[in-house]
Scaffold this active site. Structure first.
Site, PDB file in Angstrom:
ATOM      1  N   ASP A  46       3.155  -4.450   8.139  1.00  0.00           N
ATOM      2  CA  ASP A  46       1.931  -3.664   7.993  1.00  0.00           C
ATOM      3  C   ASP A  46       0.757  -4.644   8.059  1.00  0.00           C
ATOM      4  O   ASP A  46       0.470  -5.351   7.103  1.00  0.00           O
ATOM      5  CB  ASP A  46       1.972  -2.919   6.661  1.00  0.00           C
ATOM      6  CG  ASP A  46       0.637  -2.255   6.319  1.00  0.00           C
ATOM      7  OD1 ASP A  46      -0.299  -2.324   7.140  1.00  0.00           O
ATOM      8  OD2 ASP A  46       0.543  -1.672   5.224  1.00  0.00           O
ATOM      9  N   HIS A  65       0.872  -1.176   0.000  1.00  0.00           N
ATOM     10  CA  HIS A  65       0.000   0.000   0.000  1.00  0.00           C
ATOM     11  C   HIS A  65       0.912   1.230   0.000  1.00  0.00           C
ATOM     12  O   HIS A  65       2.000   1.200   0.559  1.00  0.00           O
ATOM     13  CB  HIS A  65      -0.833  -0.047   1.286  1.00  0.00           C
ATOM     14  CG  HIS A  65      -1.911   0.993   1.379  1.00  0.00           C
ATOM     15  ND1 HIS A  65      -1.668   2.273   1.792  1.00  0.00           N
ATOM     16  CD2 HIS A  65      -3.236   0.918   1.128  1.00  0.00           C
ATOM     17  CE1 HIS A  65      -2.807   2.956   1.796  1.00  0.00           C
ATOM     18  NE2 HIS A  65      -3.776   2.154   1.391  1.00  0.00           N
ATOM     19  N   GLN A 120      -4.454  -5.079   6.821  1.00  0.00           N
ATOM     20  CA  GLN A 120      -5.445  -5.996   6.237  1.00  0.00           C
ATOM     21  C   GLN A 120      -5.478  -7.341   6.952  1.00  0.00           C
ATOM     22  O   GLN A 120      -6.329  -8.182   6.646  1.00  0.00           O
ATOM     23  CB  GLN A 120      -5.129  -6.243   4.748  1.00  0.00           C
ATOM     24  CG  GLN A 120      -5.292  -5.019   3.870  1.00  0.00           C
ATOM     25  CD  GLN A 120      -6.728  -4.548   3.788  1.00  0.00           C
ATOM     26  OE1 GLN A 120      -7.667  -5.304   4.054  1.00  0.00           O
ATOM     27  NE2 GLN A 120      -6.913  -3.292   3.421  1.00  0.00           N
ATOM     28  N   CYS A 176      -4.570   2.372  -3.875  1.00  0.00           N
ATOM     29  CA  CYS A 176      -3.350   2.894  -3.257  1.00  0.00           C
ATOM     30  C   CYS A 176      -2.197   1.905  -3.402  1.00  0.00           C
ATOM     31  O   CYS A 176      -1.366   1.768  -2.503  1.00  0.00           O
ATOM     32  CB  CYS A 176      -3.556   3.224  -1.766  1.00  0.00           C
ATOM     33  SG  CYS A 176      -4.698   4.561  -1.517  1.00  0.00           S
ATOM     34  N   LYS A 187     -10.416  -0.777  10.128  1.00  0.00           N
ATOM     35  CA  LYS A 187     -10.569  -1.989   9.308  1.00  0.00           C
ATOM     36  C   LYS A 187     -10.896  -3.196  10.189  1.00  0.00           C
ATOM     37  O   LYS A 187     -11.190  -4.274   9.709  1.00  0.00           O
ATOM     38  CB  LYS A 187      -9.297  -2.255   8.509  1.00  0.00           C
ATOM     39  CG  LYS A 187      -8.982  -1.118   7.532  1.00  0.00           C
ATOM     40  CD  LYS A 187      -7.879  -1.482   6.589  1.00  0.00           C
ATOM     41  CE  LYS A 187      -7.232  -0.265   5.988  1.00  0.00           C
ATOM     42  NZ  LYS A 187      -7.823   0.134   4.708  1.00  0.00           N
TER      43      LYS A 187
HETATM   44  C1  LIG Z   1      -2.306  -2.793   3.561  1.00  0.00           C
HETATM   45  C2  LIG Z   1      -2.634  -1.432   4.057  1.00  0.00           C
HETATM   46  N1  LIG Z   1      -1.700  -0.729   4.701  1.00  0.00           N
HETATM   47  C3  LIG Z   1      -1.948   0.494   5.190  1.00  0.00           C
HETATM   48  C4  LIG Z   1      -3.171   1.092   5.038  1.00  0.00           C
HETATM   49  C5  LIG Z   1      -3.364   2.469   5.573  1.00  0.00           C
HETATM   50  O1  LIG Z   1      -4.286   2.488   6.582  1.00  0.00           O
HETATM   51  P1  LIG Z   1      -4.834   3.867   7.157  1.00  0.00           P
HETATM   52  O2  LIG Z   1      -5.291   4.650   5.964  1.00  0.00           O
HETATM   53  O3  LIG Z   1      -5.942   3.463   8.045  1.00  0.00           O
HETATM   54  O4  LIG Z   1      -3.714   4.523   7.870  1.00  0.00           O
HETATM   55  C6  LIG Z   1      -4.175   0.408   4.378  1.00  0.00           C
HETATM   56  C7  LIG Z   1      -5.504   1.043   4.181  1.00  0.00           C
HETATM   57  O5  LIG Z   1      -6.066   1.075   3.114  1.00  0.00           O
HETATM   58  C8  LIG Z   1      -3.904  -0.881   3.875  1.00  0.00           C
HETATM   59  O6  LIG Z   1      -4.844  -1.579   3.224  1.00  0.00           O
END
Ligand SMILES: Cc1ncc(COP(=O)(O)O)c(C=O)c1O
Lengths: 148, 420
Positions: free
Chosen positions: B214, B137, B217, B378, B240
């Site tokens: 990270d 992401h 998900q 993203c 999430k």
């Molecule tokens: C794999 C992953 N990492 C990071 C994020 C970023 O999360 P946040 O926007 O809640 O900080 C997301 C959110 O779409 C994600 O899917």
């Protein structure tokens, strides 16, 4: 009643399937790119002007049906009109897709098929990308247009 | 459920998960969109909230609202106790060694930025290397690009194969004694690939690198044990995980967090402030400057209670059955191409339709009440890898049903009809 066909009218489906004025123009006077970073829609406009008129115009690129059909319809409408008329049409189109104001169907012609876009705020940018690109190109700008 | 369809009964036999009971906990799911029942399949973007979470937030603002760690009055003490109780829930949830290792932040994004700036910027040198992956992401790419610009360190990417799986043999080639940080997603938001993070962590440690996972998900779909994983940092977002927006978690090993300077200065993160110099507070408060999202933290605690009660294992099993069914149904649709076909994946169906742009799919599906995401998710490097501008993505949660997948497939047929 909600009907998705209000957005995806026959004209739009048709112009998406077989876009008019599609393809690179090698001897264009003005070439400008437009990019919508949010959805990745990309297009390049090629314009030839002659005596304050748009004598020829084409585009290429990729995008959703709304953006492709809009570029196809726009280039059709622009061919042969004066730069002033182009500017007026730009403003009328802007009103068409962003306001509930009345619009002149006779003047807009097939472009009126894009009126449904105003009910889809997320899609207005798809329809207007090529128009903003044209507007900038006619203003003599050379930096690629980005809408977000 | 008394569905006469024998195929449905067969399905029910494989899992005793009571989805109707679960759905009743999610008030938002009861509504109609464009006159059709809402089919919410955008869970990877954000998950819906059970009434257990909504009620806790409501009660907090009605009965407890107060600032924490600084009042001697009863409400403040109560708010502080609930806030710290939530920290303990998070600690248990990811099996951290201590609540000192649980830092509340705004979300996964802020947690990654915190680690990049506080840990990375203070330890990396021009010759050093950072490894991330092509699957990430943007929030696990850009903070490392910024760090690499600041320090001169080199950023490298583990590539993916055609199924959307990390190429571990390439990873091994990238690793060397200059590798300082490996940052990898536990589960891909664009494709659903579950990465072999334990292997990745062990190999990174073998060359002395630190690992950030990270987990944005992952936490809604799988039990995470940071102690067993032995990762150095693990990050996720509350929204999430069926919790509120604006709250997230940074887990870091205590010794590492201890060695890192504060990320932001302000109230709560200090012990003593004089005009000349301040001394910083102990962990985890050193990293929690200013009044935090108190209600968010308490709401996240309630979300964790909710999934604990539900049982992530049986929920994940149920979601897997949904994915198998969705895959089967999708494979029957002509012109539909699945993007991301990893052997090991969560309930995400990323796809394209021949001749129809994903944004048009998204709009037409919405007209049928079906909410999906269309775009690059993203994860532009993933799109580049597959040479497509975007995909349509349906992502399932444990409150989704087989009937909703049928609605999705029917709506996809509608797309094809609109563009015939
Ligand atoms: C794999 C992953 N990492 C990071 C994020 C970023 O999360 P946040 O926007 O809640 O900080 C997301 C959110 O779409 C994600 O899917």
């Amino acid at each position: 009643m909600f009907d998705i066909k209000d957005l995806y009218q026959e004209v739009i489906v048709d112009h998406n399937r077989s876009p008019r004025n599609f393809g690179k123009m090698e001897d264009a006077d003005t070439t400008l790119e437009g990019f919508n970073p949010l959805c990745g829609d990309k297009l390049t406009l090629y314009i030839k002007t002659d005596d304050n008129k748009i004598s020829d115009i084409s585009f290429d690129g990729s995008g959703c049906a709304i953006s492709v059909a809009s570029a196809s319809l726009m280039t059709d409408a622009m061919k042969g009109i004066s730069l002033d008329e182009a500017e007026t049409l730009f403003n009328e189109f802007h009103n068409l897709v962003t306001t509930d104001d009345d619009y002149d169907v006779d003047r807009l012609g097939k472009l009126a098929a894009l009126a449904g876009v105003k009910d889809y705020p997320a899609r207005v940018k798809c329809a207007s990308l090529c128009w903003h690109t044209l507007h900038s190109a006619l203003q003599g700008e050379s930096t690629p247009v980005r809408t977000e | 459920m008394n569905n006469p369809d024998p195929a449905n009964n067969l399905f029910n036999n494989t899992s005793d998960f009571d989805v109707e009971k679960v759905r009743a906990d999610f008030p938002i799911l009861e509504q109609q969109v464009h006159g059709k029942p809402l089919v919410y399949l955008d869970n990877a973007a954000t998950a819906q909230k059970p009434k257990q979470v909504i009620e806790v937030l409501d009660t907090y603002y009605r009965e407890t609202n107060s600032n924490i760690h600084r009042g001697v009055h009863s409400l403040s003490e109560k708010a502080t106790a609930e806030y710290e109780a939530a920290r303990n829930k998070v600690k248990e949830f990811v099996n951290a060694a201590s609540t000192k290792e649980i830092v509340f932040v705004r979300g996964a994004t802020e947690a990654i930025n915190l680690v990049a700036q506080s840990f990375g910027r203070n330890t990396l040198m021009a010759d050093d290397e950072i490894i991330i992956t092509e699957l990430e992401h943007h929030s696990n790419i850009v903070p490392w690009q910024i760090l690499s610009e600041q320090t001169g360190a080199t950023l490298k990417f583990i590539p993916i194969n055609d199924a959307g799986e990390l190429m571990l043999e390439e990873y091994e080639k990238l690793l060397n004694n200059k590798t300082r940080i490996v940052a990898v997603g536990h589960i891909s938001n664009a494709l659903g690939t579950i990465n072999p993070i334990k292997t990745i962590i062990d190999k990174a440690h073998a060359v002395g690198a630190k690992v950030l996972v990270d987990g944005a998900q992952a936490v809604p779909h799988t039990k995470v044990d940071v102690t067993e994983l032995d990762c150095d940092f693990y990050v996720f977002s509350g929204h999430k995980l069926f919790g509120p927006t604006g709250i997230g978690v940074l887990y870091g090993k205590e010794a590492l967090l201890e060695s890192m300077p504060p990320y932001q200065g302000g109230g709560d993160m200090i012990q003593m402030v004089s005009m000349k110099k301040s001394t910083y507070n102990s962990l985890p408060y050193k990293f929690e400057a200013g009044t935090p999202h108190i209600a968010g933290v308490i709401g996240l605690g309630a979300a964790i209670d909710y999934v604990d009660e539900l049982g992530l294992d049986s929920a994940a099993q149920y979601e897997h059955e949904l994915l198998v069914y969705a895959n089967e149904q999708a494979s029957l649709v002509s012109g539909l191409n699945l993007v991301g076909t990893a052997k090991n994946k969560t309930s995400i169906l990323s796809f394209t339709l021949d001749g129809i742009h994903p944004h048009d799919i998204g709009t037409i599906l919405d007209g049928e009440g079906v909410a999906i995401r269309a775009g690059h998710h993203c994860a532009m490097p993933v799109m580049e890898r597959f040479n497509i501008p975007a995909t349509a993505r349906a992502s399932f949660a444990f409150y989704n049903t087989r009937e909703e997948i049928d609605a999705l497939i029917k709506a996809i047929d509608k797309c094809k009809k609109v563009f015939n």
